[in-house]
Scaffold this motif. Sequence first.
Motif, PDB file in Angstrom:
ATOM      1  N   UNK A   1     -27.038  44.350 -51.339  1.00 18.45           N
ATOM      2  CA  UNK A   1     -27.657  44.457 -50.355  1.00 18.45           C
ATOM      3  C   UNK A   1     -28.955  43.765 -50.194  1.00 18.45           C
ATOM      4  N   UNK A   2     -29.588  43.666 -51.054  1.00 16.85           N
ATOM      5  CA  UNK A   2     -30.889  42.847 -51.367  1.00 16.85           C
ATOM      6  C   UNK A   2     -30.719  41.464 -51.047  1.00 16.85           C
ATOM      7  N   UNK A   3     -29.554  40.854 -51.661  1.00 17.45           N
ATOM      8  CA  UNK A   3     -29.108  39.512 -51.376  1.00 17.45           C
ATOM      9  C   UNK A   3     -28.709  39.186 -49.958  1.00 17.45           C
ATOM     10  N   UNK A   4     -28.471  40.265 -49.209  1.00 10.58           N
ATOM     11  CA  UNK A   4     -28.073  40.121 -47.865  1.00 10.58           C
ATOM     12  C   UNK A   4     -29.212  39.540 -47.103  1.00 10.58           C
ATOM     13  N   UNK A   5     -30.396  39.750 -47.474  1.00 14.50           N
ATOM     14  CA  UNK A   5     -31.557  39.284 -46.746  1.00 14.50           C
ATOM     15  C   UNK A   5     -31.758  37.720 -47.477  1.00 14.50           C
ATOM     16  N   UNK A   6     -30.931  36.897 -47.093  1.00 11.42           N
ATOM     17  CA  UNK A   6     -30.723  35.711 -47.795  1.00 11.42           C
ATOM     18  C   UNK A   6     -31.987  34.548 -47.407  1.00 11.42           C
ATOM     19  N   UNK A   7     -32.681  34.825 -46.093  1.00 13.02           N
ATOM     20  CA  UNK A   7     -33.826  34.066 -45.722  1.00 13.02           C
ATOM     21  C   UNK A   7     -35.003  34.476 -46.497  1.00 13.02           C
ATOM     22  N   UNK A   8     -35.112  35.774 -47.384  1.00 10.16           N
ATOM     23  CA  UNK A   8     -36.317  36.222 -47.616  1.00 10.16           C
ATOM     24  C   UNK A   8     -36.270  35.856 -49.224  1.00 10.16           C
ATOM     25  N   UNK A   9     -35.731  34.812 -49.808  1.00 12.77           N
ATOM     26  CA  UNK A   9     -35.633  34.323 -50.986  1.00 12.77           C
ATOM     27  C   UNK A   9     -35.405  35.487 -52.229  1.00 12.77           C
ATOM     28  N   UNK A  10     -34.196  36.184 -52.038  1.00  9.41           N
ATOM     29  CA  UNK A  10     -34.015  37.311 -53.022  1.00  9.41           C
ATOM     30  C   UNK A  10     -34.024  36.751 -54.430  1.00  9.41           C
ATOM     31  N   UNK A  11     -33.445  35.591 -54.761  1.00 13.05           N
ATOM     32  CA  UNK A  11     -33.224  35.106 -56.010  1.00 13.05           C
ATOM     33  C   UNK A  11     -34.808  35.086 -56.689  1.00 13.05           C
ATOM     34  N   UNK A  12     -35.713  34.905 -55.751  1.00 13.60           N
ATOM     35  CA  UNK A  12     -37.053  34.976 -56.460  1.00 13.60           C
ATOM     36  C   UNK A  12     -37.505  36.331 -56.635  1.00 13.60           C
ATOM     37  N   UNK A  13     -37.184  37.189 -55.759  1.00 12.93           N
ATOM     38  CA  UNK A  13     -38.049  38.478 -55.717  1.00 12.93           C
ATOM     39  C   UNK A  13     -37.140  39.724 -56.668  1.00 12.93           C
ATOM     40  N   UNK A  14     -35.865  39.377 -56.485  1.00 14.50           N
ATOM     41  CA  UNK A  14     -35.211  40.406 -57.366  1.00 14.50           C
ATOM     42  C   UNK A  14     -35.406  40.548 -58.773  1.00 14.50           C
ATOM     43  N   UNK A  15     -35.557  39.558 -59.278  1.00 11.77           N
ATOM     44  CA  UNK A  15     -35.830  39.615 -60.785  1.00 11.77           C
ATOM     45  C   UNK A  15     -36.783  40.617 -61.085  1.00 11.77           C
ATOM     46  N   UNK A  16     -37.860  40.705 -60.357  1.00  7.85           N
ATOM     47  CA  UNK A  16     -38.860  41.853 -60.669  1.00  7.85           C
ATOM     48  C   UNK A  16     -38.527  43.071 -60.497  1.00  7.85           C
ATOM     49  N   UNK A  17     -37.790  43.260 -59.336  1.00  9.77           N
ATOM     50  CA  UNK A  17     -37.174  44.352 -58.912  1.00  9.77           C
ATOM     51  C   UNK A  17     -36.093  44.924 -60.166  1.00  9.77           C
ATOM     52  N   UNK A  18     -35.485  44.224 -60.530  1.00  9.09           N
ATOM     53  CA  UNK A  18     -34.387  44.394 -61.578  1.00  9.09           C
ATOM     54  C   UNK A  18     -35.010  44.709 -63.015  1.00  9.09           C
ATOM     55  N   UNK A  19     -36.317  44.341 -63.302  1.00  8.77           N
ATOM     56  CA  UNK A  19     -37.034  44.525 -64.466  1.00  8.77           C
ATOM     57  C   UNK A  19     -37.718  46.315 -64.105  1.00  8.77           C
ATOM     58  N   UNK A  20     -38.076  46.372 -62.911  1.00  5.88           N
ATOM     59  CA  UNK A  20     -38.694  47.694 -62.558  1.00  5.88           C
ATOM     60  C   UNK A  20     -37.409  48.645 -62.892  1.00  5.88           C
ATOM     61  N   UNK A  21     -36.273  48.296 -62.196  1.00  7.13           N
ATOM     62  CA  UNK A  21     -35.123  49.404 -62.193  1.00  7.13           C
ATOM     63  C   UNK A  21     -34.786  49.742 -63.786  1.00  7.13           C
ATOM     64  N   UNK A  22     -34.624  48.514 -64.643  1.00  2.00           N
ATOM     65  CA  UNK A  22     -34.369  48.609 -66.118  1.00  2.00           C
ATOM     66  C   UNK A  22     -35.625  49.469 -66.848  1.00  2.00           C
ATOM     67  N   UNK A  23     -36.790  49.324 -66.358  1.00  5.16           N
ATOM     68  CA  UNK A  23     -38.087  50.081 -67.140  1.00  5.16           C
ATOM     69  C   UNK A  23     -37.793  51.579 -66.824  1.00  5.16           C
ATOM     70  N   UNK A  24     -37.694  51.830 -65.468  1.00  6.22           N
ATOM     71  CA  UNK A  24     -37.436  53.068 -64.927  1.00  6.22           C
ATOM     72  C   UNK A  24     -36.379  53.859 -65.716  1.00  6.22           C
ATOM     73  N   UNK A  25     -35.421  52.906 -65.901  1.00  8.00           N
ATOM     74  CA  UNK A  25     -34.279  53.589 -66.627  1.00  8.00           C
ATOM     75  C   UNK A  25     -34.661  54.044 -68.134  1.00  8.00           C
ATOM     76  N   UNK A  26     -35.374  53.118 -68.869  1.00  5.07           N
ATOM     77  CA  UNK A  26     -35.929  53.549 -69.864  1.00  5.07           C
ATOM     78  C   UNK A  26     -36.622  54.803 -70.225  1.00  5.07           C
ATOM     79  N   UNK A  27     -37.440  54.865 -69.012  1.00  2.75           N
ATOM     80  CA  UNK A  27     -38.477  56.190 -68.907  1.00  2.75           C
ATOM     81  C   UNK A  27     -37.436  57.506 -68.605  1.00  2.75           C
TER      82      UNK A  27
END
Length: 201
Positions: A154-180
Amino acid sequence: PEYGCGGTAARYTASGHSVVLLYLNRGQKGCPSQSPSDCGALRTTEAEKACRILKAQPRFSVFMDGDADVNGTTYDQFRKLLTAERPDVVFTHWPIDNHRDHRAMSMLVYDAWTSARHDFALYYYEVSDGEDTEMFAPTDYVDITAVADQKKAACFAHASQSPEKFYTLQQQVAEFRGIESGWKQAEAFIRVSKEKRNVLP
Protein backbone atom coordinates in the motif's frame (compact mmCIF):
# COMPACT_ATOMS: atom_id res chain seq x y z
CA PRO A 1 -2.11 6.92 6.70
CA GLU A 2 -0.67 3.82 5.02
CA TYR A 3 2.64 4.43 6.80
CA GLY A 4 1.19 5.22 10.22
CA CYS A 5 -1.69 2.76 10.48
CA GLY A 6 -1.80 0.74 7.26
CA GLY A 7 -1.16 -2.52 9.05
CA THR A 8 -3.90 -1.81 11.57
CA ALA A 9 -6.26 -0.89 8.71
CA ALA A 10 -5.47 -4.23 7.07
CA ARG A 11 -6.19 -6.04 10.35
CA TYR A 12 -9.57 -4.31 10.60
CA THR A 13 -10.65 -5.05 7.02
CA ALA A 14 -9.50 -8.66 7.34
CA SER A 15 -11.90 -9.08 10.25
CA GLY A 16 -14.82 -7.57 8.35
CA HIS A 17 -14.73 -3.94 9.46
CA SER A 18 -15.25 -1.02 7.09
CA VAL A 19 -12.20 1.26 6.86
CA VAL A 20 -11.96 4.71 5.29
CA LEU A 21 -8.67 6.51 4.62
CA LEU A 22 -9.35 10.25 4.69
CA TYR A 23 -6.66 12.25 2.90
CA LEU A 24 -6.22 15.91 3.79
CA ASN A 25 -5.55 16.78 0.14
CA ARG A 26 -4.78 15.19 -3.22
CA GLY A 27 -1.04 15.91 -3.11
CA GLN A 28 -1.25 18.61 -5.76
CA LYS A 29 2.23 20.00 -5.10
CA GLY A 30 4.01 16.71 -4.56
CA CYS A 31 5.36 16.27 -8.10
CA PRO A 32 7.82 19.11 -8.90
CA SER A 33 7.89 18.32 -12.62
CA GLN A 34 4.08 18.36 -13.06
CA SER A 35 1.31 20.91 -12.77
CA PRO A 36 -0.78 20.81 -9.56
CA SER A 37 -3.79 19.40 -11.45
CA ASP A 38 -1.75 16.63 -13.10
CA CYS A 39 0.03 15.81 -9.86
CA GLY A 40 -3.25 15.78 -7.93
CA ALA A 41 -4.75 13.35 -10.44
CA LEU A 42 -1.71 11.08 -10.26
CA ARG A 43 -1.57 11.03 -6.49
CA THR A 44 -5.32 10.49 -6.22
CA THR A 45 -4.93 7.41 -8.42
CA GLU A 46 -2.08 6.20 -6.21
CA ALA A 47 -4.15 6.69 -3.05
CA GLU A 48 -7.05 4.78 -4.58
CA LYS A 49 -4.69 1.92 -5.46
CA ALA A 50 -3.33 1.87 -1.91
CA CYS A 51 -6.87 1.69 -0.56
CA ARG A 52 -7.70 -1.25 -2.82
CA ILE A 53 -4.68 -3.09 -1.45
CA LEU A 54 -5.87 -2.47 2.12
CA LYS A 55 -9.52 -3.10 1.15
CA ALA A 56 -10.35 0.40 2.40
CA GLN A 57 -12.34 3.27 0.92
CA PRO A 58 -10.63 6.56 -0.02
CA ARG A 59 -12.03 9.97 0.89
CA PHE A 60 -10.45 13.34 0.15
CA SER A 61 -10.70 16.70 1.87
CA VAL A 62 -10.57 19.95 -0.09
CA PHE A 63 -7.28 21.42 1.13
CA MET A 64 -4.31 22.25 -1.09
CA ASP A 65 -1.12 20.30 -0.48
CA GLY A 66 0.99 22.27 2.02
CA ASP A 67 -1.54 25.09 2.38
CA ALA A 68 -4.11 23.85 4.88
CA ASP A 69 -5.73 26.95 6.40
CA VAL A 70 -7.01 25.82 9.78
CA ASN A 71 -9.70 28.24 10.97
CA GLY A 72 -13.28 28.24 12.19
CA THR A 73 -14.72 27.60 8.75
CA THR A 74 -12.40 24.74 7.88
CA TYR A 75 -12.84 23.19 11.31
CA ASP A 76 -16.59 23.01 10.61
CA GLN A 77 -16.12 21.71 7.06
CA PHE A 78 -13.76 18.99 8.16
CA ARG A 79 -15.92 18.00 11.13
CA LYS A 80 -18.89 17.44 8.80
CA LEU A 81 -16.74 15.40 6.42
CA LEU A 82 -15.34 13.22 9.19
CA THR A 83 -18.50 12.69 11.21
CA ALA A 84 -20.48 11.82 8.06
CA GLU A 85 -18.51 8.56 8.10
CA ARG A 86 -19.90 7.79 11.58
CA PRO A 87 -16.60 6.32 12.79
CA ASP A 88 -16.15 4.11 15.81
CA VAL A 89 -12.43 4.82 15.92
CA VAL A 90 -10.19 7.41 14.24
CA PHE A 91 -6.42 7.38 13.82
CA THR A 92 -4.54 10.56 13.01
CA HIS A 93 -1.13 12.18 13.06
CA TRP A 94 0.61 13.02 16.32
CA PRO A 95 0.55 16.85 16.56
CA ILE A 96 4.30 17.23 17.14
CA ASP A 97 5.37 16.60 13.58
CA ASN A 98 7.66 18.41 11.17
CA HIS A 99 5.20 18.20 8.26
CA ARG A 100 2.72 21.08 8.33
CA ASP A 101 -0.05 19.00 6.73
CA HIS A 102 0.36 16.37 9.44
CA ARG A 103 -0.02 19.04 12.12
CA ALA A 104 -3.08 20.50 10.37
CA MET A 105 -4.74 17.09 10.11
CA SER A 106 -4.09 16.43 13.78
CA MET A 107 -5.75 19.70 14.82
CA LEU A 108 -8.73 19.17 12.51
CA VAL A 109 -9.35 15.65 13.80
CA TYR A 110 -8.98 16.63 17.45
CA ASP A 111 -11.47 19.47 16.98
CA ALA A 112 -13.93 17.10 15.30
CA TRP A 113 -13.53 14.65 18.20
CA THR A 114 -14.23 17.31 20.82
CA SER A 115 -17.17 18.67 18.80
CA ALA A 116 -18.56 15.13 18.58
CA ARG A 117 -18.34 14.89 22.39
CA HIS A 118 -15.80 12.07 22.16
CA ASP A 119 -18.28 9.89 20.27
CA PHE A 120 -15.48 7.87 18.65
CA ALA A 121 -12.23 6.47 19.99
CA LEU A 122 -9.19 8.56 19.05
CA TYR A 123 -5.61 7.40 18.57
CA TYR A 124 -2.50 9.16 17.32
CA TYR A 125 0.01 7.38 15.09
CA GLU A 126 3.65 7.99 14.18
CA VAL A 127 5.43 8.28 10.84
CA SER A 128 9.13 8.49 10.03
CA ASP A 129 10.25 9.01 13.62
CA GLY A 130 12.97 11.62 13.92
CA GLU A 131 12.30 12.99 10.43
CA ASP A 132 8.62 13.81 10.93
CA THR A 133 7.14 12.55 14.21
CA GLU A 134 8.88 13.64 17.41
CA MET A 135 8.47 12.91 21.13
CA PHE A 136 6.14 9.94 20.56
CA ALA A 137 5.58 7.70 23.60
CA PRO A 138 3.12 4.88 22.72
CA THR A 139 0.34 3.65 24.96
CA ASP A 140 -0.92 0.85 22.69
CA TYR A 141 0.41 -1.50 20.00
CA VAL A 142 -1.01 -3.60 17.18
CA ASP A 143 0.74 -6.70 15.85
CA ILE A 144 1.11 -6.18 12.08
CA THR A 145 3.46 -9.10 11.40
CA ALA A 146 0.93 -11.03 9.30
CA VAL A 147 -0.04 -7.99 7.22
CA ALA A 148 3.38 -6.33 6.87
CA ASP A 149 3.64 -7.18 3.16
CA GLN A 150 0.17 -5.77 2.54
CA LYS A 151 1.11 -2.54 4.32
CA LYS A 152 4.33 -2.25 2.32
CA ALA A 153 2.46 -2.75 -0.96
CA ALA A 154 0.00 0.00 0.00
CA CYS A 155 2.86 2.38 0.78
CA PHE A 156 4.60 1.52 -2.49
CA ALA A 157 1.38 2.26 -4.36
CA HIS A 158 2.38 5.91 -3.85
CA ALA A 159 5.11 5.43 -6.45
CA SER A 160 5.55 9.15 -7.16
CA GLN A 161 6.59 9.75 -3.54
CA SER A 162 9.82 7.72 -3.57
CA PRO A 163 8.66 4.93 -1.24
CA GLU A 164 11.93 3.08 -1.75
CA LYS A 165 13.56 6.00 0.07
CA PHE A 166 11.02 6.55 2.84
CA TYR A 167 9.86 3.03 3.63
CA THR A 168 13.21 1.89 5.01
CA LEU A 169 12.83 4.11 8.07
CA GLN A 170 9.21 3.09 8.54
CA GLN A 171 10.25 -0.57 8.45
CA GLN A 172 12.80 0.12 11.18
CA VAL A 173 10.12 1.83 13.26
CA ALA A 174 7.79 -1.18 12.88
CA GLU A 175 10.54 -3.58 13.89
CA PHE A 176 11.51 -1.45 16.89
CA ARG A 177 7.88 -1.22 18.04
CA GLY A 178 7.74 -4.98 17.61
CA ILE A 179 10.68 -5.37 19.98
CA GLU A 180 8.91 -3.14 22.50
CA SER A 181 5.65 -5.05 22.30
CA GLY A 182 6.85 -8.61 21.81
CA TRP A 183 5.92 -9.07 18.15
CA LYS A 184 8.03 -9.18 15.01
CA GLN A 185 6.50 -5.94 13.69
CA ALA A 186 4.02 -3.57 15.27
CA GLU A 187 2.37 -0.20 14.86
CA ALA A 188 2.30 2.02 17.91
CA PHE A 189 -0.35 4.49 19.00
CA ILE A 190 -1.13 7.02 21.67
CA ARG A 191 -4.65 6.64 22.98
CA VAL A 192 -6.21 9.98 23.95
CA SER A 193 -6.25 10.05 27.74
CA LYS A 194 -9.99 10.62 28.06
CA GLU A 195 -10.74 7.60 25.89
CA LYS A 196 -11.49 4.53 28.02
CA ARG A 197 -12.30 2.08 25.24
CA ASN A 198 -9.54 0.02 23.65
CA VAL A 199 -10.93 -0.95 20.25
CA LEU A 200 -7.68 -1.98 18.59
CA PRO A 201 -7.51 -5.32 16.78
